[in-house]
Design an enzyme around this catalytic site. Structure first.
Site, PDB file in Angstrom:
ATOM      1  N   ASN A 109       0.817  -1.220   0.000  1.00 47.95           N
ATOM      2  CA  ASN A 109       0.000   0.000   0.000  1.00 47.95           C
ATOM      3  C   ASN A 109       0.851   1.271   0.000  1.00 47.95           C
ATOM      4  OD1 ASN A 109      -2.009  -1.840   0.106  1.00 47.95           O
ATOM      5  ND2 ASN A 109      -2.705  -1.346   2.184  1.00 47.95           N
ATOM      6  N   HIS A 155     -18.513  36.613 -30.659  1.00 43.81           N
ATOM      7  CA  HIS A 155     -19.612  35.863 -31.298  1.00 43.81           C
ATOM      8  C   HIS A 155     -19.204  35.337 -32.677  1.00 43.81           C
ATOM      9  CE1 HIS A 155     -22.149  37.924 -28.285  1.00 43.81           C
ATOM     10  NE2 HIS A 155     -21.455  39.003 -28.629  1.00 43.81           N
ATOM     11  N   LYS A 282      -8.238  17.717 -51.299  1.00 42.27           N
ATOM     12  CA  LYS A 282      -8.317  17.967 -49.860  1.00 42.27           C
ATOM     13  C   LYS A 282      -6.967  17.991 -49.153  1.00 42.27           C
ATOM     14  CE  LYS A 282     -12.542  17.670 -48.117  1.00 42.27           C
ATOM     15  NZ  LYS A 282     -12.939  18.449 -46.999  1.00 42.27           N
ATOM     16  N   ASN A 284      -6.455  18.316 -45.100  1.00 40.41           N
ATOM     17  CA  ASN A 284      -7.269  18.462 -43.892  1.00 40.41           C
ATOM     18  C   ASN A 284      -6.448  18.757 -42.636  1.00 40.41           C
ATOM     19  OD1 ASN A 284      -9.567  17.841 -45.391  1.00 40.41           O
ATOM     20  ND2 ASN A 284      -9.241  15.635 -45.104  1.00 40.41           N
ATOM     21  N   TYR A 316      -6.559   2.066   2.519  1.00 35.66           N
ATOM     22  CA  TYR A 316      -6.456   1.532   1.157  1.00 35.66           C
ATOM     23  C   TYR A 316      -7.616   0.586   0.843  1.00 35.66           C
ATOM     24  CZ  TYR A 316      -4.852  -0.915  -2.967  1.00 35.66           C
ATOM     25  OH  TYR A 316      -4.779  -1.449  -4.235  1.00 35.66           O
ATOM     26  N   GLN A 321      -6.654   0.814  -7.315  1.00 33.17           N
ATOM     27  CA  GLN A 321      -5.849   0.311  -8.429  1.00 33.17           C
ATOM     28  C   GLN A 321      -6.342   0.925  -9.754  1.00 33.17           C
ATOM     29  OE1 GLN A 321      -4.299  -3.822  -8.487  1.00 33.17           O
ATOM     30  NE2 GLN A 321      -5.766  -4.151 -10.132  1.00 33.17           N
ATOM     31  N   LYS A 324      -4.806   4.000 -12.279  1.00 30.43           N
ATOM     32  CA  LYS A 324      -3.649   3.978 -13.190  1.00 30.43           C
ATOM     33  C   LYS A 324      -3.952   4.084 -14.671  1.00 30.43           C
ATOM     34  CE  LYS A 324      -1.120   1.490  -9.727  1.00 30.43           C
ATOM     35  NZ  LYS A 324      -2.362   1.441  -8.877  1.00 30.43           N
TER      36      LYS A 324
HETATM   37  N1  ARG Z   1      -1.812  -3.291  -7.542  1.00 35.53           N
HETATM   38  C1  ARG Z   1      -2.202  -2.622  -6.344  1.00 35.53           C
HETATM   39  C2  ARG Z   1      -2.614  -1.194  -6.698  1.00 35.53           C
HETATM   40  O1  ARG Z   1      -2.339  -0.790  -7.769  1.00 35.53           O
HETATM   41  C3  ARG Z   1      -1.060  -2.594  -5.381  1.00 35.53           C
HETATM   42  C4  ARG Z   1      -1.451  -2.491  -3.963  1.00 35.53           C
HETATM   43  C5  ARG Z   1      -2.022  -3.784  -3.474  1.00 35.53           C
HETATM   44  N2  ARG Z   1      -2.378  -3.714  -2.092  1.00 35.53           N
HETATM   45  C6  ARG Z   1      -3.261  -4.536  -1.579  1.00 35.53           C
HETATM   46  N3  ARG Z   1      -3.554  -4.389  -0.335  1.00 35.53           N
HETATM   47  N4  ARG Z   1      -3.820  -5.482  -2.289  1.00 35.53           N
HETATM   48  O2  ARG Z   1      -3.221  -0.493  -5.936  1.00 35.53           O
END
Ligand code: ARG
Length: 457
Positions: A109, A155, A282, A284, A316, A321, A324
């Protein structure tokens, strides 16, 4: 290998494994993961938590893994749950028991909180650098076009004459604000979550100041629960990227209009345009359209993370997750857009005559004609009415104000004299606008000096 098999009696269902795994996308921060582990392990040895001998083995093991990933010798295996698992597992395979001590006093975490922060911090810096290049390009165009007249619009109707430098200056201000937002984010985010453990710190005598410093942070974060569940900095960054995209998108919209057959204010370079599969004539403005289009994607990432975070109790939870994939996509998208946009501007041609001509045929000097009358003692409201009649006459007879004879002027108001022509020439209209922030070239020159200093900082 799993990092958590001990208390389980059954194998994980394959679909569950796939659903849970993040390796396919968190492999993007293998470098930051190893960088964090190196700092952690140095600290563990310094605090006497592991031996120097083990530390040395881990450091050289991790460095080897990093080099091998970078050189392509080591492929990141998609059968690991995540990048943290992959690195630790590879380390144990390579150096044996010492590798098993790496995770002492650490949880995934705080590890993932650190990795994401390190990765984002680098991205903030990269975006800042790209914006600086864009600003340099805008500056170059501005410097060369202090007296390139064009209509300013409200405008989308021709309003008053401005210069190309002035128009670009508006965007210079926007991207300058965007950079200062990145700076604020950096200042706020640059604290280190490592050492927060799973949520409640650890019982080992970790030196969090040491790891924070080692990793270039101002210091450690101050609440371990918040540290593992804070993604504010990422939301702030996605917000900053959304604003950048919004600015780029508005600029693109203008360039698409300016590049259209009707306007022809600009010519996008062949190297930054594409053609049609059926219509041979054309050319573009696809790059500008794509930047405008991709803006939605970046907004999407911001909305997605805001929504993901809103219901998560401390500390957490696996929902996090989801911070990302879309965030990475937004970062890559925004960086690509800034770079391409800069190249497009850098190679674009400006049709100065078309722009100046467009001012003339849109009565953009009507306000100046009214001001002329005011200077001769006519109350502004009356002057407005008189010029309104001139414009009507001009439209009916297909004539710009500049092309009226003095008799035509006088037929509507006897106050007009020969000096009206100079008073409403494009040059006068622009040059007279001299307050700070206005398009007058002398006023703009002063602003450009400030911009130069800003860019040299
Ligand atoms: N892959 C997890 C994330 O991106 C990593 C952390 C995992 N922690 C857990 N307690 N399962 O957040």
């Amino acid at each position: 290998m799993k990092l958590w098999g001990g208390r389980f009696t059954k194998e994980t269902n394959q679909l569950v494994f796939n659903f849970n795994a993040s390796i396919s996308f968190d492999q993007k921060f293998y470098k930051q993961d190893i960088q964090g582990s190196l700092a952690h392990v140095k600290m563990l040895a310094k605090q006497g938590i592991i031996s120097n001998e083990d530390k040395d083995k881990i450091v050289s093991g991790l460095t080897g893994i990093l080099n091998d990933i970078e050189s392509g010798k080591l492929e990141i295996s998609q059968s690991s749950e995540d990048i943290h698992t992959f690195v630790e597992q590879t380390l144990i395979e390579r150096i044996g028991d010492a590798g098993k001590r790496l995770h002492t006093g650490r949880s995934r975490n705080d590890q993932v909180a650190l990795d994401m922060r390190l990765y984002t911090r680098e991205q903030v810096q990269e975006v800042n650098g790209l914006l600086k290049e864009l600003l340099e390009t805008l500056y170059k165009v501005m410097e060369a076009n202090l007296e390139t007249y064009m209509p300013g619009f409200t405008h989308l109707q021709k309003a008053q004459p401005i210069t190309l430098a002035h128009h670009f200056g508006a965007y210079f201000e926007m991207f300058k604000r965007d950079r200062s937002r990145l700076f604020d984010i950096y200042e706020r985010m640059n604290y280190c979550p490592l050492g927060s453990g799973a949520l409640a710190g650890t019982t080992y005598p970790l030196d969090r100041d040491f790891t924070a410093k080692e990793l270039g942070f101002y210091g450690p974060t101050l609440n371990s629960m918040d540290s593992v569940s804070d993604r504010d900095y990422l939301i702030e960054f996605l917000n900053a990227l959304s604003l950048i995209m919004m600015h780029l998108s508005r600029f693109c919209e203008e360039i698409i209009i300016w590049n259209s057959n009707e306007y022809r204010f600009v010519d996008i370079d062949d190297s930054y345009s594409t053609g049609s599969s059926i219509m041979p004539q054309k050319k573009n403005p696809d790059i500008a359209e794509l930047v405008r289009g991709k803006t939605g994607r970046v907004y999407g990432a911001l909305m997605s993370l805001l929504t993901t975070m809103k219901g998560i109790p401390l500390a957490y939870n696996k929902d996090m997750q989801e911070d990302k994939e879309l965030a990475f996509d937004a970062m890559d998208t925004a960086k690509g857009c800034i770079a391409l946009f800069t190249g497009m501007i850098d190679t674009m041609k400006f049709n100065k005559e078309r722009m100046a001509d467009s001012c003339k045929h849109g009565f953009t000097n009507a306000t100046d004609a009214a001001d002329y009358l005011v200077n001769k003692g006519v109350p502004f409201r009356d002057a407005h009415g008189i010029v309104g009649q001139l414009v009507l006459y001009g439209i009916d007879n297909n004539k710009a104000l500049d092309d009226f004879t003095l008799d035509e002027f006088k037929a509507i108001s006897p106050v007009f004299e020969d000096d009206i022509y100079d008073a409403i020439s494009l040059k006068t209209c622009v040059e007279k606008r001299l307050t700070i922030g206005a398009p007058g070239p002398d006023a703009m020159k002063k602003v450009l000096e400030t911009y130069r200093e800003y860019l040299n900082k």
